[in-house]
Design a protein around this motif. Structure first.
Motif, short mmCIF file in Angstrom:
data_model
loop_
_atom_site.label_atom_id
_atom_site.label_comp_id
_atom_site.label_asym_id
_atom_site.label_seq_id
_atom_site.Cartn_x
_atom_site.Cartn_y
_atom_site.Cartn_z
N GLU A 1 -21.30 -29.88 -18.88
CA GLU A 1 -22.03 -31.13 -18.70
C GLU A 1 -22.98 -31.08 -17.50
OE1 GLU A 1 -18.48 -31.29 -19.10
OE2 GLU A 1 -18.95 -31.41 -21.25
N THR A 2 -22.94 -30.00 -16.73
CA THR A 2 -23.80 -29.86 -15.57
C THR A 2 -25.26 -29.73 -16.00
OG1 THR A 2 -22.05 -28.80 -14.27
CG2 THR A 2 -24.33 -28.46 -13.54
N LEU A 3 -26.12 -30.50 -15.36
CA LEU A 3 -27.54 -30.51 -15.70
C LEU A 3 -28.35 -29.66 -14.73
CD1 LEU A 3 -27.76 -34.35 -16.29
CD2 LEU A 3 -28.24 -32.64 -18.05
N GLN A 4 -29.38 -29.03 -15.26
CA GLN A 4 -30.36 -28.33 -14.43
C GLN A 4 -31.62 -28.10 -15.26
OE1 GLN A 4 -28.31 -24.26 -13.92
NE2 GLN A 4 -30.38 -23.69 -14.58
N ASP B 1 -35.24 -39.40 -13.08
CA ASP B 1 -34.94 -40.79 -13.40
C ASP B 1 -34.67 -41.00 -14.89
OD1 ASP B 1 -37.50 -40.49 -14.38
OD2 ASP B 1 -38.37 -42.15 -13.24
N LYS B 2 -34.72 -39.93 -15.67
CA LYS B 2 -34.41 -40.01 -17.10
C LYS B 2 -33.05 -39.40 -17.43
CE LYS B 2 -38.46 -41.81 -17.98
NZ LYS B 2 -38.57 -43.25 -18.34
N ILE B 3 -32.34 -38.92 -16.42
CA ILE B 3 -31.04 -38.28 -16.63
C ILE B 3 -30.02 -38.92 -15.68
CG2 ILE B 3 -32.05 -36.07 -17.33
CD1 ILE B 3 -31.22 -35.15 -14.38
N ASP B 4 -28.76 -38.52 -15.84
CA ASP B 4 -27.73 -38.90 -14.88
C ASP B 4 -27.79 -37.91 -13.72
OD1 ASP B 4 -25.47 -39.45 -13.41
OD2 ASP B 4 -24.10 -39.48 -15.12
N ALA B 5 -28.53 -38.29 -12.68
CA ALA B 5 -28.79 -37.36 -11.58
C ALA B 5 -27.51 -36.92 -10.87
CB ALA B 5 -29.75 -37.99 -10.58
N SER B 6 -26.44 -37.70 -11.00
CA SER B 6 -25.17 -37.31 -10.36
C SER B 6 -24.59 -36.05 -10.98
CB SER B 6 -24.17 -38.45 -10.44
OG SER B 6 -23.73 -38.67 -11.78
N ASP C 1 -44.39 -27.12 -19.13
CA ASP C 1 -44.26 -25.66 -19.14
C ASP C 1 -42.95 -25.18 -18.53
OD1 ASP C 1 -44.46 -25.02 -16.29
OD2 ASP C 1 -46.59 -25.42 -16.42
N GLY C 2 -42.14 -26.08 -17.96
CA GLY C 2 -40.90 -25.59 -17.37
C GLY C 2 -39.96 -26.64 -16.82
N GLY C 3 -40.16 -27.91 -17.13
CA GLY C 3 -39.42 -28.95 -16.45
C GLY C 3 -38.30 -29.63 -17.21
N LEU C 4 -37.92 -29.14 -18.38
CA LEU C 4 -36.85 -29.82 -19.11
C LEU C 4 -35.53 -29.67 -18.36
CD1 LEU C 4 -36.06 -31.43 -21.66
CD2 LEU C 4 -35.31 -29.25 -22.64
N ILE C 5 -34.83 -30.78 -18.20
CA ILE C 5 -33.51 -30.81 -17.58
C ILE C 5 -32.48 -31.01 -18.69
CG2 ILE C 5 -32.01 -31.97 -15.93
CD1 ILE C 5 -34.61 -32.99 -14.55
N THR C 6 -31.51 -30.11 -18.77
CA THR C 6 -30.53 -30.20 -19.85
C THR C 6 -29.21 -29.58 -19.39
OG1 THR C 6 -30.20 -29.82 -22.23
CG2 THR C 6 -31.16 -28.01 -20.95
N ASN C 7 -28.22 -29.60 -20.28
CA ASN C 7 -26.94 -28.95 -19.99
C ASN C 7 -26.54 -28.05 -21.16
OD1 ASN C 7 -25.81 -30.62 -22.01
ND2 ASN C 7 -25.05 -32.12 -20.52
#
Length: 412
Positions: free
Chosen positions: A82-85, A257-262, A285-291
């Motif tokens: 569940e960790t996002l980056q 601000d579109k994800i659970d930053a915690s 070009d490189g900014g998607l945040i996902t888990n």
């Protein structure tokens, strides 16, 4: 910085990784997964790479997804599925899906000149009469160069008082203040239009559009902007609607601000120091945040699409996405290294010489790999929250990849 992982370290290990016959016999699947898990746990204890996640994916499901090490060392928070980056240049594969979706909707055609959709002129000064077409951007043959200017103008910190900014400065990274960043459209116009404040002829190749491969983050961001202009929707909204939401990738997004930053991992420099939170003006070009969980769903969909059973695009759309469009002669000879995802290209979809399909990415504090083997019908994902060094590549990254490939070889 983008996609620099394979250019910088592939000469060290990719030839061995992809060509060694490990000689593993067929093993029980459960035992093979247990062995993979045990190996990855042991490797994580070395600690040069603070945290990472690994997933094994089939067209139907995520078979295996686990995190190792720490997402936040100071607060003792483990790295989990569940960790996002952010995932760096693997994000470009969504531009490919977006282009094909827009084409299905009748909003554009891959063969269209990009000038049909832009509010500013983008013309290669060395070939002013040769239009740059959408598919040129999507295969990195558009003739647009990143230059050092790309990195100086693309990255910005979210908080200019973040103590981690000192780490970046010591590494000679040029990150903008949030007060000085440009919009995506303004960035592209400044970089590419003769009227732009950063314009220079050296931002373009002395090669005819469509003739020569040269990896371009700016060209990728421009392709995403074409999607925006053609569809009348901001790129983040278009991809959120037609890709992320469609696949129930509800944890993923294009901004903090579109994800659970915690749940976002701390990102670490190669010497283990925390980096500041940052973002990209050229975020497509490189900014998607996902888990790992969402990422696995995405890779499963790509694999389904490859076998003409996907849900995001029609079968012919996926066929076009995965069509290898380049010839070997279009690639520059750089040290004889052909073992990376720039060997051939679909629509922002990479192919390796041994037939793997996917993409790699790297940015400050992250490395991401996403590939599948069409013959084996298995894919794998690797996400690191630490910039690599020669030491961490040798002691952790190579062993991680060997453990993954040991499992894959056991399934043959």
């Amino acid at each position: 910085m983008k996609n620099s992982l394979y250019r910088s370290v592939s000469k060290i290990f990719l030839f061995t990784l992809f060509t060694t016959n490990y000689g593993f016999a067929q093993t029980d699947h459960e035992q093979a997964l247990e062995k993979l898990d045990s190996s990855l746990k042991e490797i994580s204890e070395i600690g040069l790479i603070k945290g990472y996640g690994v997933a094994i994916v089939s067209p139907d499901s995520t078979i295996f997804a686990k995190g190792y090490g720490m997402a936040d060392v100071s607060n003792n928070i483990p790295y989990t599925p569940e960790t996002l980056q952010n995932i760096g240049s693997v994000s470009k594969t969504l531009i490919g899906i977006a282009l094909m979706k827009a084409q299905e909707m009748g909003k554009l055609k891959l063969d269209d000149p990009i000038s049909k959709y832009l509010d500013f002129d983008v013309v290669n000064p060395f070939y002013p009469d040769e239009p740059i077409r959408i598919w040129h951007l999507a295969t990195h043959t558009g003739g647009i160069k990143d230059t050092r200017l790309y990195e100086k103008k693309a990255y910005y910190v979210l908080d200019e008082n973040d103590l981690g900014l000192d780490v970046l400065k010591k590494q000679s990274e040029d990150f903008l203040s949030p007060k000085t960043k440009a919009t995506l459209a303004a960035y592209l116009e400044n970089f590419l239009s003769k009227k732009g404040s950063w314009y220079a002829k050296k931002n373009y190749n002395k090669k005819k559009p469509g003739s020569t491969f040269r990896y371009s983050n700016v060209g990728a961001a421009l392709a995403a902007h074409v999607v925006e202009k053609a569809t009348g929707m901001p790129y983040d909204q278009f991809t959120s609607k037609y890709i992320l939401s469609a696949l129930n990738m509800n944890a993923s997004g294009w901004a903090y601000d579109k994800i659970d930053a915690s749940k976002h991992s701390v990102l670490y420099s190669k010497d283990g120091r925390p980096l500041p939170k940052y973002a990209l003006v050229t975020y497509p070009d490189g900014g998607l945040i996902t888990n790992l969980n969402d990422f696995g769903s995405y890779l499963s969909e790509l694999m389904k699409g490859y076998y003409k059973k996907g849900t995001l695009l029609e079968a012919d759309g996926y066929e076009a996405l995965f069509q290898q469009r380049l010839e070997i002669k279009e690639f520059p000879e750089e040290g004889g290294n052909r073992y990376d995802d720039e060997f051939n290209s679909g629509i922002f979809m990479g192919f390796t010489p041994v037939g793997y399909v996917g993409h790699s990415g790297s940015d400050p504090g992250i490395v991401a790999l996403m590939f599948f083997d069409p013959k084996l019908k298995l894919g794998h994902i690797l996400m690191l929250n630490t910039s690599t060094s020669s030491d961490s590549v040798e002691k952790q990254l190579i062993p991680i990849l060997k453990a993954i490939h040991e499992y894959l070889n056991a399934q043959k």
